[in-house]
Design an enzyme around this catalytic site. Structure first.
Site, mmCIF file in Angstrom:
data_model
loop_
_atom_site.group_PDB
_atom_site.id
_atom_site.type_symbol
_atom_site.label_atom_id
_atom_site.label_comp_id
_atom_site.label_asym_id
_atom_site.label_seq_id
_atom_site.Cartn_x
_atom_site.Cartn_y
_atom_site.Cartn_z
ATOM 1 N N GLN A 190 8.836 19.044 7.184
ATOM 2 C CA GLN A 190 10.055 18.560 6.500
ATOM 3 C C GLN A 190 9.859 18.488 4.989
ATOM 4 O OE1 GLN A 190 13.052 18.141 8.223
ATOM 5 N NE2 GLN A 190 11.722 19.110 9.727
ATOM 6 N N ARG A 215 -9.184 0.416 3.715
ATOM 7 C CA ARG A 215 -8.210 1.348 3.128
ATOM 8 C C ARG A 215 -6.894 0.651 2.835
ATOM 9 N NH1 ARG A 215 -6.642 5.527 6.893
ATOM 10 N NH2 ARG A 215 -5.023 5.510 5.338
ATOM 11 N N CYS A 264 -5.169 8.549 8.714
ATOM 12 C CA CYS A 264 -5.451 7.951 10.021
ATOM 13 C C CYS A 264 -5.191 8.953 11.138
ATOM 14 C CB CYS A 264 -4.556 6.733 10.254
ATOM 15 S SG CYS A 264 -5.184 5.236 9.505
ATOM 16 N N ARG A 295 -4.059 10.728 3.428
ATOM 17 C CA ARG A 295 -2.755 11.275 3.754
ATOM 18 C C ARG A 295 -1.835 11.362 2.534
ATOM 19 N NH1 ARG A 295 -0.461 14.409 7.296
ATOM 20 N NH2 ARG A 295 1.718 13.922 7.609
ATOM 21 N N ARG A 306 0.317 15.171 12.551
ATOM 22 C CA ARG A 306 1.045 14.695 11.368
ATOM 23 C C ARG A 306 1.536 15.895 10.550
ATOM 24 N NH1 ARG A 306 -1.801 9.332 9.062
ATOM 25 N NH2 ARG A 306 0.283 9.069 8.234
ATOM 26 N N PRO A 307 2.635 16.522 11.037
ATOM 27 C CA PRO A 307 3.126 17.729 10.365
ATOM 28 C C PRO A 307 3.763 17.412 9.014
ATOM 29 C CG PRO A 307 4.648 17.069 12.096
ATOM 30 C CD PRO A 307 3.498 16.108 12.156
ATOM 31 N N ILE A 308 3.886 18.437 8.143
ATOM 32 C CA ILE A 308 4.606 18.249 6.879
ATOM 33 C C ILE A 308 5.718 19.297 6.730
ATOM 34 C CG2 ILE A 308 2.754 17.040 5.626
ATOM 35 C CD1 ILE A 308 2.163 19.713 4.193
ATOM 36 N N ASP A 337 3.631 0.512 12.018
ATOM 37 C CA ASP A 337 2.370 0.052 11.422
ATOM 38 C C ASP A 337 1.996 -1.363 11.878
ATOM 39 O OD1 ASP A 337 2.300 2.471 10.203
ATOM 40 O OD2 ASP A 337 2.930 1.759 8.229
ATOM 41 N N ILE A 344 7.134 6.554 17.191
ATOM 42 C CA ILE A 344 6.914 7.332 15.963
ATOM 43 C C ILE A 344 5.682 8.232 16.083
ATOM 44 C CG2 ILE A 344 6.612 7.230 13.435
ATOM 45 C CD1 ILE A 344 9.221 5.898 14.252
ATOM 46 N N LYS A 362 0.826 -1.213 0.000
ATOM 47 C CA LYS A 362 0.000 0.000 0.000
ATOM 48 C C LYS A 362 0.862 1.266 0.000
ATOM 49 C CE LYS A 362 -1.839 1.976 3.973
ATOM 50 N NZ LYS A 362 -1.693 3.414 4.077
ATOM 51 N N ASN A 363 1.817 1.324 0.911
ATOM 52 C CA ASN A 363 2.531 2.597 1.070
ATOM 53 C C ASN A 363 3.533 2.859 -0.056
ATOM 54 O OD1 ASN A 363 0.994 3.349 3.211
ATOM 55 N ND2 ASN A 363 2.436 2.635 4.785
HETATM 56 C C1 EPZ Z 1 4.124 6.891 6.456
HETATM 57 O O1 EPZ Z 1 3.476 8.043 6.996
HETATM 58 C C2 EPZ Z 1 3.048 5.842 6.325
HETATM 59 N N1 EPZ Z 1 1.996 6.348 5.470
HETATM 60 C C3 EPZ Z 1 2.478 5.483 7.699
HETATM 61 O O2 EPZ Z 1 1.641 4.365 7.513
HETATM 62 C C4 EPZ Z 1 3.629 5.064 8.630
HETATM 63 O O3 EPZ Z 1 3.120 4.895 9.936
HETATM 64 C C5 EPZ Z 1 4.733 6.122 8.653
HETATM 65 O O4 EPZ Z 1 5.164 6.423 7.297
HETATM 66 C C6 EPZ Z 1 5.962 5.677 9.440
HETATM 67 O O5 EPZ Z 1 6.493 4.508 8.907
HETATM 68 C C7 EPZ Z 1 2.146 6.354 4.141
HETATM 69 O O6 EPZ Z 1 3.152 5.899 3.606
HETATM 70 C C8 EPZ Z 1 1.025 6.885 3.331
HETATM 71 P P1 EPZ Z 1 6.566 9.945 8.475
HETATM 72 P P2 EPZ Z 1 4.219 9.446 6.965
HETATM 73 O O7 EPZ Z 1 6.644 11.215 7.720
HETATM 74 O O8 EPZ Z 1 5.086 9.491 5.763
HETATM 75 C C9 EPZ Z 1 7.255 13.176 11.980
HETATM 76 C C10 EPZ Z 1 -0.267 3.063 7.727
HETATM 77 O O9 EPZ Z 1 -0.807 2.549 8.727
HETATM 78 N N2 EPZ Z 1 7.243 14.169 10.888
HETATM 79 O O10 EPZ Z 1 7.601 8.910 8.271
HETATM 80 O O11 EPZ Z 1 3.197 10.493 7.125
HETATM 81 C C11 EPZ Z 1 5.874 12.573 12.208
HETATM 82 O O12 EPZ Z 1 5.104 13.377 13.055
HETATM 83 C C12 EPZ Z 1 0.228 4.491 7.774
HETATM 84 O O13 EPZ Z 1 -0.120 2.460 6.641
HETATM 85 C C13 EPZ Z 1 7.569 15.475 11.155
HETATM 86 O O14 EPZ Z 1 7.836 15.841 12.310
HETATM 87 O O15 EPZ Z 1 5.115 9.314 8.257
HETATM 88 C C14 EPZ Z 1 6.232 11.213 12.785
HETATM 89 O O16 EPZ Z 1 6.459 11.338 14.166
HETATM 90 C C15 EPZ Z 1 -0.164 5.216 8.997
HETATM 91 N N3 EPZ Z 1 7.568 16.392 10.126
HETATM 92 C C16 EPZ Z 1 7.566 10.846 12.106
HETATM 93 O O17 EPZ Z 1 8.068 12.078 11.583
HETATM 94 C C17 EPZ Z 1 7.278 16.022 8.845
HETATM 95 O O18 EPZ Z 1 7.318 16.898 7.959
HETATM 96 C C18 EPZ Z 1 7.457 9.856 10.957
HETATM 97 O O19 EPZ Z 1 6.481 10.293 10.027
HETATM 98 C C19 EPZ Z 1 6.974 14.689 8.573
HETATM 99 C C20 EPZ Z 1 6.957 13.764 9.611
#
Ligand code: EPZ
Length: 419
Positions: free
Chosen positions: A126, A397, A117, A93, A122-124, A305, A327, A22-23
């Site tokens: 970065q 999903r 979810c 997302r 869930r900040p962006i 996950d 995480i 999926k991801n």
């Molecule tokens: C991906 O989310 C996955 N989603 C999530 O899977 C998964 O839990 C996560 O990676 C971690 O492996 C998709 O691929 C669509 P991150 P993502 O950016 O990319 C912080 C599932 O169940 N962060 O790696 O959104 C954030 O808050 C889903 O399939 C910042 O601070 O996760 C978190 O603590 C749920 N600033 C950590 O980093 C940012 O700009 C990791 O988040 C981005 C993230």
């Protein structure tokens, strides 16, 4: 709304095929819109509502999208719109990948803020930091991310946190930037590597994925290609955990065992037998399982996950287990549901302390998010009596044909309308 009715207490036996990841798929589908010539034919796309949602979004931008079972064909030469603003965009997302993909191809995009979810903030930031470093102006206007650049120019970017989404998103934009981009402290997840392999098949020049330094030499354009998505590590892990919880022996086919090492190691520590054979693994539980401590970490650590399904398994393991969710700050909503079924778990901040109980008992419970849903299905499979899992749109999903796949292994799950 639908629900799953589970008659628990049956061991799992037989063979199961794992679907595409999926991801990876939810990033590869948006990446396909970067092809300014040719057609992308992408195989092993899982049949789940998240990929259907992305397909609709890409279609709304003007691409021609066709699905035949697991194969999706995308002609993105006809895209005439870089404003992604449908309900689907706000719903999921992964629509944030449209920002990187549209910025790369058109140097301009407007994408409504993504949902997904509810597992914590869930900040962006970065993602935005990366786009700005490449020369884009990023603003938030009326709930949408607006990005624009005269040109994108490669540079060095150090991520402050290891983020799957930011790594992939910035890689998308940088693939079509001028010159060389170096991403440091990049995420190493298998789906990051898969997206880079897809982009390289389209004509990009990306090296180093799977390590924490990714080097991208920008190219002028990307073209359509044929590609097949990697197997879903999280779906495979979910079935591994399920057989460990229910007992029995299953062969899990179409997997990359290397991607499953952290899960395999934990299950072996708990007393489960696991053997590898090419692209299959066999998981068997013969005796009692022992409680263990688990800390979620970026790949190659134990994946967040699978934390929720793992919590269900630990709830019936012998002794005390401690889970540390490092995480996401709010990924324990399933615990209240597990408690309704007799689990003995207390949550303090990001720790869950689990005292193993003999068994769970069937109850009406909610899938509060995608992986919480998988955790509740596994709980229902273990439990005495009947469990009803509601709000299963979350499960749909991310898990293709979940009740069919479990029933083929000897489970008894039916899908009904939830009145
Ligand atoms: C991906 O989310 C996955 N989603 C999530 O899977 C998964 O839990 C996560 O990676 C971690 O492996 C998709 O691929 C669509 P991150 P993502 O950016 O990319 C912080 C599932 O169940 N962060 O790696 O959104 C954030 O808050 C889903 O399939 C910042 O601070 O996760 C978190 O603590 C749920 N600033 C950590 O980093 C940012 O700009 C990791 O988040 C981005 C993230």
């Amino acid at each position: 709304m639908e629900k799953l009715i589970i008659n628990g207490g049956k061991p799992l036996n037989g063979d199961i095929e794992i679907s595409g990841a999926k991801n990876a798929a939810v990033a590869i589908l948006p990446a396909a819109i970067m092809a300014s010539k040719g057609i992308c034919v992408i195989d092993n796309i899982p049949q789940i509502s998240d990929t259907e949602c992305i397909e609709r979004i890409i279609h709304s931008l003007g691409a021609k999208v066709k699905r035949d079972k697991n194969t999706v064909t995308i002609d993105s030469t006809t895209i005439n719109n870089n404003d992604a603003n449908t309900e689907d965009v706000r719903r999921m997302r992964a629509s944030y990948y449209l920002i990187g993909a549209l910025l790369g191809r058109f140097k301009k995009a407007r994408v409504e803020m993504p949902g997904g979810c509810s597992i914590g903030v869930r900040p962006i930031d970065q993602h935005i930091k990366g786009f700005e470093a490449l020369g884009a102006k990023v603003t938030i206007e009326h709930g949408a991310v607006v990005v624009e650049a005269d040109e994108l120019v490669g540079t060095n970017i150090y991520f402050d946190v290891v983020s799957v989404g930011a790594t992939i998103n910035v890689m998308l934009a940088a693939a079509l930037a001028e010159g060389k981009t170096v991403l440091e402290n990049a995420a190493k997840e298998p789906h990051v590597v898969d997206v880079a392999n897809f982009l390289n098949t389209m004509g990009a020049d990306i090296k180093g994925t799977g390590t924490d330094v990714i080097k991208i030499n920008g190219v002028k354009e990307l073209s359509g290609c044929n590609y097949s998505v990697i197997p879903d590590q999280i779906e495979a892990g979910t079935y591994m955990i399920a057989v460990a919880a229910c007992g029995g022996k299953i062969n899990i086919n179409n997997v990359i065992p290397k991607h499953l090492e952290s899960i395999t190691a934990k299950l072996v520590e708990m007393g489960v037998d696991i053997s590898e054979n090419g692209d299959s693994i066999t998981v068997e539980r013969t005796g009692e399982i022992r409680g263990v401590n688990v800390k979620t970490l970026p790949y190659p650590g134990f994946p967040t996950d699978l934390q929720q399904p793992m919590t269900t398994l630990l709830s019936i393991a012998k002794g005390r287990s401690i889970v540390n969710e490092s995480i996401w700050e709010s990924r324990y909503k399933h615990v209240d549901e597990l408690k309704k079924m007799g689990a003995n778990i207390s949550v303090k901040n990001n720790l869950a302390i689990i005292e193993g109980v003999q068994n769970l008992s069937g109850a009406r419970v909610r899938a509060t998010d995608l992986r919480a849903g998988a955790a509740m299905v596994i709980a229902g499979l273990i439990a005495n009596g009947v469990t009803e899992v509601t709000n299963i749109e979350h499960i749909d999903r991310g898990y293709p044909f979940i009740e069919k796949k479990f029933n083929a292994l000897g489970a008894n799950i039916t899908r009904e309308i939830d009145n």
